[in-house]
Write an enzyme that holds these catalytic residues in place. Structure first.
Site, short mmCIF file in Angstrom:
data_model
loop_
_atom_site.label_atom_id
_atom_site.label_comp_id
_atom_site.label_asym_id
_atom_site.label_seq_id
_atom_site.Cartn_x
_atom_site.Cartn_y
_atom_site.Cartn_z
N GLY A 183 -0.07 -4.37 -2.06
CA GLY A 183 -0.76 -3.29 -2.66
C GLY A 183 -0.48 -2.02 -2.00
O GLY A 183 0.56 -1.17 -2.41
N TYR A 191 -6.05 2.74 -2.85
CA TYR A 191 -7.33 2.73 -2.58
C TYR A 191 -8.00 4.23 -2.65
O TYR A 191 -8.94 4.38 -2.07
CB TYR A 191 -7.62 2.06 -1.34
CG TYR A 191 -6.84 0.47 -1.02
CD1 TYR A 191 -7.68 -0.46 -2.09
CD2 TYR A 191 -5.98 0.32 -0.57
CE1 TYR A 191 -7.21 -1.73 -1.99
CE2 TYR A 191 -5.49 -0.96 -0.62
CZ TYR A 191 -5.96 -1.85 -1.32
OH TYR A 191 -5.44 -3.22 -1.33
N TYR A 210 -14.21 3.97 6.34
CA TYR A 210 -13.32 3.41 7.55
C TYR A 210 -12.77 4.37 8.56
O TYR A 210 -12.30 4.05 9.49
CB TYR A 210 -11.92 2.67 6.92
CG TYR A 210 -12.02 2.03 5.73
CD1 TYR A 210 -12.92 0.73 5.54
CD2 TYR A 210 -11.53 2.52 4.34
CE1 TYR A 210 -12.92 0.25 4.50
CE2 TYR A 210 -11.43 1.94 3.37
CZ TYR A 210 -12.15 0.59 3.26
OH TYR A 210 -12.30 0.00 2.05
N CYS A 253 -23.82 15.32 -1.70
CA CYS A 253 -25.01 15.73 -0.77
C CYS A 253 -25.39 14.54 0.32
O CYS A 253 -26.23 14.02 0.28
CB CYS A 253 -26.20 15.77 -1.75
SG CYS A 253 -25.83 17.06 -2.95
N GLU A 254 -24.19 14.47 1.14
CA GLU A 254 -24.38 13.72 2.58
C GLU A 254 -23.62 14.08 3.33
O GLU A 254 -22.19 14.41 2.85
CB GLU A 254 -24.81 12.06 2.24
CG GLU A 254 -23.58 11.57 1.40
CD GLU A 254 -23.85 9.95 1.26
OE1 GLU A 254 -23.57 9.27 2.32
OE2 GLU A 254 -24.33 9.62 0.25
N1 LLP Z 1 -4.26 -10.03 -2.05
C1 LLP Z 1 -5.59 -9.95 -1.62
C2 LLP Z 1 -6.26 -11.28 -2.03
C3 LLP Z 1 -6.32 -8.73 -1.18
O1 LLP Z 1 -7.89 -9.05 -1.19
C4 LLP Z 1 -5.77 -7.82 -1.00
C5 LLP Z 1 -6.53 -6.66 -0.68
C6 LLP Z 1 -4.55 -7.61 -1.12
C7 LLP Z 1 -3.72 -8.65 -1.63
C8 LLP Z 1 -3.68 -6.25 -1.03
O2 LLP Z 1 -3.68 -5.66 0.22
P1 LLP Z 1 -2.88 -4.69 0.53
O3 LLP Z 1 -1.44 -5.02 0.56
O4 LLP Z 1 -3.12 -3.50 -0.31
O5 LLP Z 1 -3.20 -4.34 2.26
N2 LLP Z 1 -10.04 -0.68 0.49
C9 LLP Z 1 -9.32 -0.87 1.89
C10 LLP Z 1 -8.42 -1.95 1.32
C11 LLP Z 1 -9.05 -3.15 1.09
C12 LLP Z 1 -8.07 -4.42 0.98
C13 LLP Z 1 -8.54 -5.50 -0.01
N3 LLP Z 1 -7.69 -6.56 -0.49
C14 LLP Z 1 -8.62 0.59 2.29
O6 LLP Z 1 -9.03 1.66 1.54
O7 LLP Z 1 -7.91 0.28 3.13
#
Ligand code: LLP
Length: 377
Positions: A262, A358, A303, A329-330
């Site tokens: 992602g 994200y 995070y 408001c926080e």
């Molecule tokens: N596959 C699965 C099953 C996943 O749960 C995820 C991400 C990905 C692939 C892709 O991961 P990536 O290549 O993007 O690291 N909100 C958080 C990141 C949460 C990731 C959740 N799962 C942030 O902003 O860092």
């Protein structure tokens, strides 16, 4: 791209997410090249689901990784072929599974024995043979933020190897409706080292072989996503080394490798443009109050994530230390703290970097402010 941002802010207004398609294509082709085209990429659309972008990625003939009915429908509408969709997630509902079965997607990645049973039962009812994969929890430490660690034994994700006898029993019970074709993992996000992937692959290989020896015809291995990007010039994974190492380890299995990136594809290609509404100097702090915040980019609040910020309207040598905060408001509503910036004035345009992943997908209507606009250039 940077030179275009001010013009885009004027033309479209702020808050505005801007995605650079060329940059995304470059990231995609670098990954494909690293694996000598020998990889099936399933873009994890939770990172960025902006529909015009999804359409462009679908045209590149790659696949997609989805985690809900909403994502699955949007993937199909955006032109992704069902045969290239992987459905992941720990909480697949009956409706979602039914929809996946009927759509004839490539694979459901199973996260628990109960889920496998549910898929078996529903597939039987609909007289379908459903291809499934097992998502392992290989218990490795990906050395990332605890909230985005997923392959550790404390995490709710994937399945421990001790589940195997039960899983095999369910597969046999539903041998008319379940077909195990894949094994894999997703151990976490924003990983900056290759070693946890290597450890996870090494732990998975005996399990893959064991399942083959039991007569299951596995052909695919899914290494998940998780490759990190530099938010603050930190050293991250070299994807050529990553690809070489993974391919070498998996060669004896003679399987098709799949991945679910992602952030790697879209993270660095996104910019959030925002306007300074007020500059508020207290005896303790310089607050720069902008028209975006945790409701559009929650990563700093959630995070404590770092995102570079720059004042596009002014280029002074002299910088001042500021907290960039939003309208919510926080006090968790901040974009950056103690940052050096060219002294901001009311009406200046700031850019927040590396928000292609994200960012907008995690935005909310909290406090009922306007939702950020998005554009693809
Ligand atoms: N596959 C699965 C099953 C996943 O749960 C995820 C991400 C990905 C692939 C892709 O991961 P990536 O290549 O993007 O690291 N909100 C958080 C990141 C949460 C990731 C959740 N799962 C942030 O902003 O860092």
């Amino acid at each position: 791209m940077k030179s275009k941002l001010l013009t885009l802010a004027k033309k479209f207004g702020t808050p505005l997410y801007v995605y650079d398609l060329k940059h995304i294509y470059k990231n995609l082709s670098a990954l494909q090249t690293a694996f000598n085209q020998n990889i099936q990429i399933h873009y994890a659309m939770k990172a960025n689901n902006y529909s015009p972008l999804l359409k462009k990625l679908a045209q590149k003939q790659i696949g997609v990784d989805v985690v809900s009915m909403g994502e699955m429908s949007l993937a199909l509408k955006s032109g992704f072929k069902p045969s290239k969709i992987i459905f992941s997630g720990v909480a697949k509902t009956e409706d979602e599974i039914r929809f996946a079965i009927k759509s004839g997607i490539f694979l459901l990645n199973v996260e628990s024995p109960q889920e496998l049973e549910r898929i078996g039962k529903l597939s039987l009812k609909h007289r379908k043979m459903t291809d499934v994969g097992f998502r392992l929890n290989p218990d490795v430490n990906p050395h990332t933020h605890p909230y985005i660690t997923t392959g550790f034994k404390e995490n709710k994700f994937g399945m421990d190897k001790s589940f195997l006898p039960e899983l095999v029993r369910i597969l046999k019970k539903y041998n008319k409706s379940l077909n195990l074709i894949s094994l894999g993992f997703h151990i976490g996000s924003q990983l900056t080292k290759i070693a946890p992937y290597e450890e996870a692959v090494k732990k998975s290989i005996p399990i893959y072989k064991n399942l083959l020896s039991k007569g299951f015809k596995l052909k695919h291995f899914d290494i998940g996503g998780g490759i990190g990007i530099p938010y603050q010039n930190e050293k991250t994974i070299n994807i050529n080394q990553y690809a070489t190492s993974i391919q070498k380890l998996l060669r004896p299995l003679n399987c098709q490798i799949h991945c679910e990136p992602g952030r790697l594809l879209v993270g660095e290609a996104g910019y959030l443009l925002t306007k300074v509404e007020y500059v508020k100097r207290t005896p303790f702090k310089n607050f720069v109050v902008v028209n975006t915040g945790m409701h559009h980019l929650i990563r700093p609040a959630l995070y404590n994530a770092f995102h570079g910020v720059e004042n596009l309207s002014r280029k002074n040598k002299r910088k001042i230390k500021v907290d960039i905060v939003g309208p919510i408001c926080e006090s968790s509503d901040f974009i950056a703290k103690n940052r050096l910036l060219s002294p901001p004035h009311q009406g200046d345009i700031l850019v927040i970097y590396n928000v292609g992943a994200y960012g907008a997908t995690m935005a909310s209507y909290y406090n009922m402010h306007v939702y950020p606009k998005e554009i693809l250039t």
